[in-house]
Design an enzyme around this catalytic site. Sequence first.
Site, short mmCIF file in Angstrom:
data_model
loop_
_atom_site.label_atom_id
_atom_site.label_comp_id
_atom_site.label_asym_id
_atom_site.label_seq_id
_atom_site.Cartn_x
_atom_site.Cartn_y
_atom_site.Cartn_z
N GLU A 158 -33.35 35.79 16.88
CA GLU A 158 -34.58 35.00 16.31
C GLU A 158 -35.65 35.34 15.41
OE1 GLU A 158 -36.47 34.17 20.14
OE2 GLU A 158 -34.76 32.85 20.95
N GLU A 170 -28.09 32.01 23.22
CA GLU A 170 -29.03 31.90 24.23
C GLU A 170 -29.09 30.49 24.65
OE1 GLU A 170 -32.89 33.84 23.98
OE2 GLU A 170 -32.21 35.71 23.13
#
Length: 745
Positions: A246, A496
């Site tokens: 991220e 994810e």
Amino acid sequence: MPLRLRIEGRTFRDTENREVTLRGINVAGDAKFPATPDVPSNQPEHFFEGDSVSFVGRPFTVDDAHTHFARLKKWGYNTIRYVFTWEAIEHAGPGKYDEEWCQHTVKILRLAKEYGFYVFMDPHQDVWSRFTGGSGAPMWTLYAVGLNPHGFQATQAAWVQNLYPDPADYPKMIWATNYTRMACQVMFTLFFAGRDFAPKAILDGKNIQDYLQEHFIGACRHLALRIHEAGDLENDVVIGWESVNEPNRGLCGWQDLSVIPTDQKLKKGPSPTAWQAILTASGRPCEMDIWDFGGLGPFKSGRELVDPKGQTAWLPADYDDSYYGWKRDPGWKLGECIWAQHCVWDPSTDRLLKKDYFARFPRTRKKIDYEAFTNNYFMAYYRRHREAIRSVHSDAILFCQPPVLEVPPRLKGMEDDDPNMVFAPHYYDGVTLMMKKWNRYWNVDVFGLLRGRYWSPMFAIKIGETAIRNCLRNQLSAIRKEGMDYMGDHPCVFTEIGIPYDMDDKYAYKTGDYSSQCSAMDANHFAIEGSGANGFTLWVYVITNNHEWGDLWNGEDLSVFSQDDSPLPLNPTPDADKSTKQASVSVDQMSPSYSLSQSTISQRSQTPPEIGSTPGYRAAEAYVRPSPISSVGKVTSYGFDLRNATFTFALDCQDAATEAVPTEIFLPEFHFPRDNTSVEVSSGKWTISVDDADEGLIQRLRWQHGAGQQSMTVKGVRRRQGMPLSKEEEEGYYEQCKQNGCSPM
């Protein structure tokens, strides 16, 4: 020697040229914080002892690894996204690697090999580091840029649960807003674009961008080298590396520091503009808007004066800068905001001088938006990371993860269109995640809104559970397609995706009723199965999860395992081969054993009764579900109808599947007990058997079929969703276990 897993276009292939579907999980959330001392985010003790911690024992000890790997294998997972942090490797200071942790990691990976897992390494971070409210980077990186983590609480430069007055009251999901608070904004701006926006920031003769990137990438390369030197892990178990978890742009592309950008969707609690964050970090009081999150997203709920009372988030001018051994350039002064030193504002008058300082590339003056950030700053980092990893592991698959939900980099047909690359996006149902509630009545097409596909946000609202499930599927499908359009013909793996378990004020923990969690988890898997993606790694497995503190990290509670819940009755026994030539079969009465396995990593938690300690299956019936493992040909569709316990599967093959090289499907016995399962196939014959291949007992369906378009339907036993088995059902499982002579785990 052929690779155990290779990429062919947009599919994974095994040594028999079968398409492999990656069905995986993140292991483990515990790796975000140290083992010694044990400092989860709800513990203030030892928090600032960042230089002397140890992550040896994360994600779990060598002695406990068999328990966890056997459990994950039994649940049908074949892939692990191996979570580790930069801090675990280089916490003691720049260039000081923790060799004991590296060797511990090698030992855990060797055990993962015994269970046949595909593993890719995830250099994990959330909002930069534990000291800025998340996980990832070592504490010394903050001192390197002149920040003082002891000043973050007073200045709200970061919201850190460890420092919160009562960690139990730490606001839900506020940790993620740290991306738009001062400490994170500074760190990510310098990490990705320090040369452009902080040319005075020179450490050891290098710009801070190069200094930070070289150390981070160097730490990853060092771990890759230790894995390489082990001699039996590369390609056999470690198939590749993710770029970084991220990534965030920091302030790059901020058009006006004095306002909150319109594309900043996450706002919660006191929400400063970048300019207000700069001021409070330098000790100035500021009145700022307070935001909360409601059914239709964030809304402004008031204003608040944030007064640091003179405290700052910057190191004092007299700080001993020799502690870590670096040499700071005389032009970079301690005790003053780095942006003031670059004339963004004037501390003598508290006047903003260059509100658009980060809006354009300094050399070309072209406007920076998120897409420009990704194609320039992120990709420059990605190339350095890729080259470093491949200098050690030449066949490594690179899982490229651009900024979350942003437009991917434009790589198609260009030099970076690497045939050994995977598009690795993340997706969470934001309404469920933020509200901690499964809303069966409405949801929002967030991705469609972000891409401007609706004339009005009202049109993005989807009504009814069927529409919601289809909406989630369509969003994942659109993300996958966008990746192909921009990055080229590569596999797509959602690295994810997951749900919060502490829904409805932890109602399930008080009652054992996980029906909401079951519906949410099933909807997410329905979306994955229908998206055309090549796999996923579910977030997350946490071995220390309990009903009181969840994942022990920032109030999150997404772990599929908890010390306070019961395991799904699922423990197949071998020598149960059943077969048929055409369509009907069946397999053994009920599930043959009742697993009493518990994590041995720690004692069962002492969750207070008022929190709720009623065990359930934690919606395991929704995530322990059938899936293709290795398919002869090309998978065209597959899916599991949980309510009707029906699995459907279709593929298109040039060659026939044989007895030696069949199509293989994971078939969990909870849904498909061996004497109560029927199978219909378009051609060929099949067998259902339990074997202990790769050290894990799982039930597989092996199918020999012809060439061309083929299909299969498997029907099992319909069960109540979200609730534990009745006493009679449970006793039936346990009695069957005793009759078969198996021992509970």
